[in-house]
Design an enzyme around this catalytic site. Structure first.
Site, mmCIF file in Angstrom:
data_model
loop_
_atom_site.group_PDB
_atom_site.id
_atom_site.type_symbol
_atom_site.label_atom_id
_atom_site.label_comp_id
_atom_site.label_asym_id
_atom_site.label_seq_id
_atom_site.Cartn_x
_atom_site.Cartn_y
_atom_site.Cartn_z
ATOM 1 N N GLU A 1 -2.709 11.185 3.273
ATOM 2 C CA GLU A 1 -3.711 10.992 4.310
ATOM 3 C C GLU A 1 -3.725 12.236 5.182
ATOM 4 O O GLU A 1 -2.719 12.947 5.288
ATOM 5 C CB GLU A 1 -3.408 9.755 5.153
ATOM 6 N N GLU B 1 0.850 -1.194 0.000
ATOM 7 C CA GLU B 1 0.000 0.000 0.000
ATOM 8 C C GLU B 1 0.880 1.235 0.000
ATOM 9 O O GLU B 1 1.831 1.324 0.779
ATOM 10 C CB GLU B 1 -0.911 0.004 1.230
#
Length: 292
Positions: A176, A171
Protein backbone atom coordinates in the site's frame (compact mmCIF):
# COMPACT_ATOMS: atom_id res chain seq x y z
CA UNK A 1 6.85 -13.70 -22.34
CA UNK A 2 9.04 -11.20 -24.25
CA UNK A 3 12.85 -11.19 -24.05
CA UNK A 4 13.12 -8.19 -21.72
CA UNK A 5 10.74 -9.71 -19.20
CA UNK A 6 12.57 -13.06 -19.36
CA UNK A 7 15.82 -11.23 -18.55
CA UNK A 8 14.20 -9.37 -15.64
CA UNK A 9 12.82 -12.65 -14.25
CA UNK A 10 16.23 -14.35 -14.46
CA UNK A 11 17.98 -11.47 -12.74
CA UNK A 12 15.29 -11.34 -10.03
CA UNK A 13 15.77 -15.02 -9.26
CA UNK A 14 19.54 -14.64 -9.01
CA UNK A 15 19.22 -11.53 -6.86
CA UNK A 16 16.73 -13.20 -4.55
CA UNK A 17 19.11 -16.09 -3.99
CA UNK A 18 21.82 -13.75 -2.72
CA UNK A 19 19.84 -10.92 -1.11
CA UNK A 20 20.11 -10.34 2.62
CA UNK A 21 17.56 -9.56 5.27
CA UNK A 22 17.60 -6.37 7.31
CA UNK A 23 17.10 -8.67 10.30
CA UNK A 24 19.14 -11.87 10.30
CA UNK A 25 16.62 -13.49 12.69
CA UNK A 26 14.00 -13.45 9.96
CA UNK A 27 13.40 -16.71 8.10
CA UNK A 28 14.16 -16.32 4.39
CA UNK A 29 11.96 -18.46 2.14
CA UNK A 30 12.60 -18.84 -1.59
CA UNK A 31 9.99 -20.25 -3.98
CA UNK A 32 10.71 -20.47 -7.73
CA UNK A 33 7.99 -22.81 -9.10
CA UNK A 34 5.97 -20.40 -11.24
CA UNK A 35 2.24 -21.27 -11.11
CA UNK A 36 0.62 -18.02 -12.30
CA UNK A 37 1.80 -15.19 -14.50
CA UNK A 38 0.18 -12.34 -16.34
CA UNK A 39 2.63 -10.37 -18.47
CA UNK A 40 -0.13 -8.20 -20.02
CA UNK A 41 1.08 -8.79 -23.57
CA UNK A 42 -2.28 -8.58 -25.40
CA UNK A 43 -3.67 -5.07 -25.86
CA UNK A 44 -7.23 -4.35 -24.79
CA UNK A 45 -9.09 -5.52 -21.70
CA UNK A 46 -7.35 -7.61 -19.02
CA UNK A 47 -7.44 -11.37 -19.61
CA UNK A 48 -10.87 -12.52 -18.33
CA UNK A 49 -9.33 -15.91 -17.48
CA UNK A 50 -7.28 -14.12 -14.81
CA UNK A 51 -9.24 -11.04 -13.73
CA UNK A 52 -12.68 -9.63 -13.12
CA UNK A 53 -13.73 -6.22 -11.80
CA UNK A 54 -15.32 -4.93 -8.63
CA UNK A 55 -17.83 -2.28 -9.68
CA UNK A 56 -19.19 0.58 -7.61
CA UNK A 57 -18.47 1.90 -4.12
CA UNK A 58 -18.33 -1.28 -2.06
CA UNK A 59 -20.75 -3.90 -0.69
CA UNK A 60 -22.46 -1.30 1.51
CA UNK A 61 -21.98 1.61 -0.92
CA UNK A 62 -19.82 3.34 1.69
CA UNK A 63 -16.52 3.83 -0.10
CA UNK A 64 -15.24 0.33 0.65
CA UNK A 65 -15.39 0.81 4.41
CA UNK A 66 -12.84 3.65 4.20
CA UNK A 67 -15.07 6.49 2.90
CA UNK A 68 -13.17 6.43 -0.39
CA UNK A 69 -14.30 8.90 -3.03
CA UNK A 70 -14.06 6.89 -6.25
CA UNK A 71 -16.55 4.81 -8.21
CA UNK A 72 -14.85 1.70 -9.60
CA UNK A 73 -15.61 0.79 -13.21
CA UNK A 74 -13.93 -1.42 -15.78
CA UNK A 75 -13.47 1.35 -18.34
CA UNK A 76 -10.62 2.86 -16.32
CA UNK A 77 -8.37 -0.14 -17.00
CA UNK A 78 -6.58 -1.08 -20.22
CA UNK A 79 -3.75 -3.38 -21.26
CA UNK A 80 -1.42 -1.49 -23.58
CA UNK A 81 2.12 -2.11 -24.83
CA UNK A 82 2.86 -4.78 -22.25
CA UNK A 83 1.39 -3.01 -19.23
CA UNK A 84 -1.82 -3.07 -17.23
CA UNK A 85 -2.81 0.57 -16.69
CA UNK A 86 -5.33 1.58 -14.01
CA UNK A 87 -6.31 5.23 -14.33
CA UNK A 88 -7.87 7.41 -11.64
CA UNK A 89 -9.85 10.30 -13.14
CA UNK A 90 -11.48 13.42 -11.81
CA UNK A 91 -14.95 13.19 -13.36
CA UNK A 92 -18.56 13.23 -12.24
CA UNK A 93 -20.05 9.75 -12.35
CA UNK A 94 -22.88 8.03 -10.44
CA UNK A 95 -23.03 10.77 -7.80
CA UNK A 96 -19.29 10.96 -7.08
CA UNK A 97 -16.44 12.98 -8.58
CA UNK A 98 -13.69 10.41 -9.15
CA UNK A 99 -13.49 7.10 -11.01
CA UNK A 100 -10.91 4.32 -11.04
CA UNK A 101 -10.69 0.49 -11.21
CA UNK A 102 -10.30 -2.51 -8.95
CA UNK A 103 -9.39 -5.94 -10.36
CA UNK A 104 -9.53 -9.30 -8.60
CA UNK A 105 -8.55 -12.89 -9.35
CA UNK A 106 -11.41 -14.37 -7.33
CA UNK A 107 -12.69 -17.70 -8.71
CA UNK A 108 -9.95 -17.52 -11.35
CA UNK A 109 -6.75 -17.89 -9.35
CA UNK A 110 -6.61 -18.48 -5.60
CA UNK A 111 -3.77 -20.04 -3.64
CA UNK A 112 -2.71 -20.94 -0.13
CA UNK A 113 0.93 -20.04 0.60
CA UNK A 114 3.64 -19.13 -1.89
CA UNK A 115 5.31 -16.04 -3.29
CA UNK A 116 3.04 -13.36 -4.77
CA UNK A 117 4.72 -10.46 -6.56
CA UNK A 118 4.04 -7.65 -9.02
CA UNK A 119 6.25 -5.07 -10.73
CA UNK A 120 4.49 -1.71 -10.50
CA UNK A 121 5.06 1.99 -11.12
CA UNK A 122 2.98 4.04 -8.69
CA UNK A 123 1.12 7.36 -9.04
CA UNK A 124 1.78 10.49 -7.01
CA UNK A 125 -0.19 13.19 -5.27
CA UNK A 126 -2.28 13.60 -2.14
CA UNK A 127 -5.28 11.27 -2.12
CA UNK A 128 -3.77 8.55 -4.32
CA UNK A 129 -4.03 5.15 -2.61
CA UNK A 130 -2.93 2.20 -4.80
CA UNK A 131 -2.63 -1.32 -3.43
CA UNK A 132 -1.66 -4.88 -4.35
CA UNK A 133 -3.17 -7.27 -1.83
CA UNK A 134 -4.75 -10.62 -0.97
CA UNK A 135 -8.15 -11.41 0.52
CA UNK A 136 -9.45 -14.71 1.87
CA UNK A 137 -11.47 -16.72 -0.65
CA UNK A 138 -14.24 -17.12 1.98
CA UNK A 139 -14.93 -13.36 2.06
CA UNK A 140 -18.62 -12.47 1.68
CA UNK A 141 -19.17 -9.69 -0.87
CA UNK A 142 -22.97 -9.77 -0.56
CA UNK A 143 -23.62 -7.72 2.56
CA UNK A 144 -26.64 -6.09 4.19
CA UNK A 145 -26.61 -3.72 7.17
CA UNK A 146 -29.33 -4.22 9.78
CA UNK A 147 -29.07 -1.57 12.46
CA UNK A 148 -25.44 -1.57 13.58
CA UNK A 149 -24.82 -5.10 12.33
CA UNK A 150 -23.57 -6.25 8.93
CA UNK A 151 -24.61 -9.70 7.73
CA UNK A 152 -23.73 -11.90 4.76
CA UNK A 153 -26.88 -11.99 2.60
CA UNK A 154 -27.07 -14.99 0.26
CA UNK A 155 -30.24 -13.57 -1.34
CA UNK A 156 -28.33 -10.73 -3.04
CA UNK A 157 -27.39 -11.11 -6.72
CA UNK A 158 -23.66 -10.56 -6.06
CA UNK A 159 -23.48 -13.44 -3.59
CA UNK A 160 -20.56 -15.81 -4.16
CA UNK A 161 -19.49 -18.88 -2.25
CA UNK A 162 -18.04 -16.90 0.66
CA UNK A 163 -19.80 -16.45 3.97
CA UNK A 164 -17.17 -14.79 6.18
CA UNK A 165 -17.03 -11.06 6.80
CA UNK A 166 -13.91 -8.90 7.05
CA UNK A 167 -11.60 -9.08 8.99
CA UNK A 168 -12.35 -12.71 9.92
CA UNK A 169 -11.54 -13.71 6.31
CA UNK A 170 -8.03 -12.29 6.62
CA UNK A 171 -6.23 -9.70 4.51
CA UNK A 172 -2.58 -9.55 3.41
CA UNK A 173 -1.54 -6.16 2.02
CA UNK A 174 1.52 -6.82 -0.11
CA UNK A 175 1.90 -3.13 -0.96
CA UNK A 176 0.00 0.00 0.00
CA UNK A 177 1.19 3.51 -0.77
CA UNK A 178 0.11 7.09 -0.13
CA UNK A 179 0.71 9.34 -3.10
CA UNK A 180 1.92 12.26 -0.99
CA UNK A 181 4.69 10.06 0.48
CA UNK A 182 6.44 8.92 -2.70
CA UNK A 183 9.41 7.23 -1.02
CA UNK A 184 7.39 5.02 1.35
CA UNK A 185 5.27 1.87 1.04
CA UNK A 186 3.90 -0.40 3.73
CA UNK A 187 2.89 -4.02 4.17
CA UNK A 188 0.14 -5.06 6.57
CA UNK A 189 -2.07 -7.90 7.77
CA UNK A 190 -5.63 -7.66 9.08
CA UNK A 191 -7.56 -10.31 10.96
CA UNK A 192 -9.74 -10.81 14.04
CA UNK A 193 -8.21 -8.79 16.85
CA UNK A 194 -5.87 -6.78 14.59
CA UNK A 195 -7.62 -4.79 11.87
CA UNK A 196 -8.03 -1.23 10.65
CA UNK A 197 -6.11 1.12 12.93
CA UNK A 198 -5.02 -1.85 15.03
CA UNK A 199 -3.56 -3.84 12.12
CA UNK A 200 0.02 -5.16 12.17
CA UNK A 201 2.13 -3.20 9.70
CA UNK A 202 5.60 -1.97 8.78
CA UNK A 203 6.86 0.74 6.42
CA UNK A 204 9.68 0.54 3.88
CA UNK A 205 11.53 3.68 2.77
CA UNK A 206 13.22 3.83 -0.62
CA UNK A 207 16.65 5.48 -0.59
CA UNK A 208 17.59 8.08 -3.20
CA UNK A 209 14.54 7.46 -5.38
CA UNK A 210 10.73 7.64 -5.52
CA UNK A 211 8.18 4.96 -6.25
CA UNK A 212 6.52 7.14 -8.91
CA UNK A 213 9.75 7.47 -10.89
CA UNK A 214 10.21 3.85 -11.96
CA UNK A 215 8.98 0.29 -11.56
CA UNK A 216 9.61 -1.71 -8.39
CA UNK A 217 8.82 -5.30 -7.43
CA UNK A 218 6.53 -5.76 -4.42
CA UNK A 219 6.10 -9.22 -3.00
CA UNK A 220 5.33 -11.50 -0.09
CA UNK A 221 6.39 -15.03 0.70
CA UNK A 222 3.69 -16.67 2.77
CA UNK A 223 4.01 -19.93 4.67
CA UNK A 224 2.00 -21.76 7.31
CA UNK A 225 3.49 -19.78 10.18
CA UNK A 226 4.94 -16.54 8.80
CA UNK A 227 4.73 -13.94 6.03
CA UNK A 228 7.75 -12.07 4.62
CA UNK A 229 7.52 -8.70 2.80
CA UNK A 230 9.90 -7.65 0.03
CA UNK A 231 10.62 -4.59 -2.09
CA UNK A 232 12.91 -5.38 -5.04
CA UNK A 233 13.81 -8.63 -3.23
CA UNK A 234 14.94 -6.78 -0.10
CA UNK A 235 13.31 -8.52 2.85
CA UNK A 236 12.12 -5.73 5.14
CA UNK A 237 9.58 -7.38 7.44
CA UNK A 238 8.35 -10.68 8.80
CA UNK A 239 5.18 -11.31 10.78
CA UNK A 240 4.73 -14.71 12.41
CA UNK A 241 1.80 -16.63 13.81
CA UNK A 242 3.43 -16.17 17.23
CA UNK A 243 3.53 -12.38 16.75
CA UNK A 244 -0.21 -12.33 16.03
CA UNK A 245 -1.19 -14.65 18.86
CA UNK A 246 0.96 -12.76 21.38
CA UNK A 247 -1.09 -9.63 20.50
CA UNK A 248 -4.31 -11.54 21.18
CA UNK A 249 -5.18 -12.01 17.50
CA UNK A 250 -6.19 -15.08 15.52
CA UNK A 251 -3.96 -16.34 12.68
CA UNK A 252 -6.43 -16.75 9.78
CA UNK A 253 -3.90 -17.22 6.98
CA UNK A 254 -4.25 -20.95 6.39
CA UNK A 255 -6.70 -21.03 3.48
CA UNK A 256 -6.58 -19.83 -0.12
CA UNK A 257 -6.57 -16.12 -0.93
CA UNK A 258 -7.16 -14.20 -4.16
CA UNK A 259 -5.32 -11.15 -5.52
CA UNK A 260 -6.58 -7.57 -5.85
CA UNK A 261 -5.06 -4.61 -7.71
CA UNK A 262 -6.72 -1.24 -7.21
CA UNK A 263 -6.17 2.50 -7.25
CA UNK A 264 -8.36 4.24 -4.67
CA UNK A 265 -8.92 7.98 -4.36
CA UNK A 266 -9.29 9.64 -0.96
CA UNK A 267 -10.89 8.20 2.15
CA UNK A 268 -10.02 8.13 5.83
CA UNK A 269 -6.62 6.98 4.62
CA UNK A 270 -5.06 8.80 2.71
CA UNK A 271 -7.35 11.87 2.86
CA UNK A 272 -8.82 13.89 0.01
CA UNK A 273 -6.85 15.02 -3.06
CA UNK A 274 -5.71 18.62 -2.81
CA UNK A 275 -5.01 21.39 -5.29
CA UNK A 276 -1.56 19.94 -6.03
CA UNK A 277 -2.97 16.56 -7.11
CA UNK A 278 -3.04 16.32 -10.89
CA UNK A 279 -5.44 14.04 -12.75
CA UNK A 280 -5.44 11.59 -14.39
CA UNK A 281 -3.12 9.45 -12.26
CA UNK A 282 -2.01 5.95 -13.24
CA UNK A 283 -0.95 2.74 -11.53
CA UNK A 284 1.07 0.84 -14.15
CA UNK A 285 1.64 -2.91 -13.69
CA UNK A 286 4.33 -4.69 -15.69
CA UNK A 287 3.55 -8.20 -14.48
CA UNK A 288 1.95 -10.29 -11.75
CA UNK A 289 3.55 -13.64 -10.83
CA UNK A 290 2.86 -16.31 -8.23
CA UNK A 291 5.21 -19.11 -7.20
CA UNK A 292 4.96 -22.20 -5.00
Amino acid sequence: MNLNKKLILALAVVFAMFSCSENEKQTVTTKFNLVFEDEFEVNGSPDPANWSFDIGRGPLNDGWGNNELQFYKSENTIVQNGYLIITAKSEAYEGVYYTSSRLKSRNKFEQKYGRFEARIKLPQGKGMFPAFWLLGENFCEAQTQIGNNVICDSSLPNYEAGNVLWPQCGEIDIMEYLGNKPTEVFGTIHGPGFSGGNSISKKYNLSNDRFDNDFHVFGVEWTENHINWYVDNVLYNQITRQDVEEKGGEWVFNNSFYMILNLAVGGNLPGRPNDDTNFPQRMIVDYVRVYQ
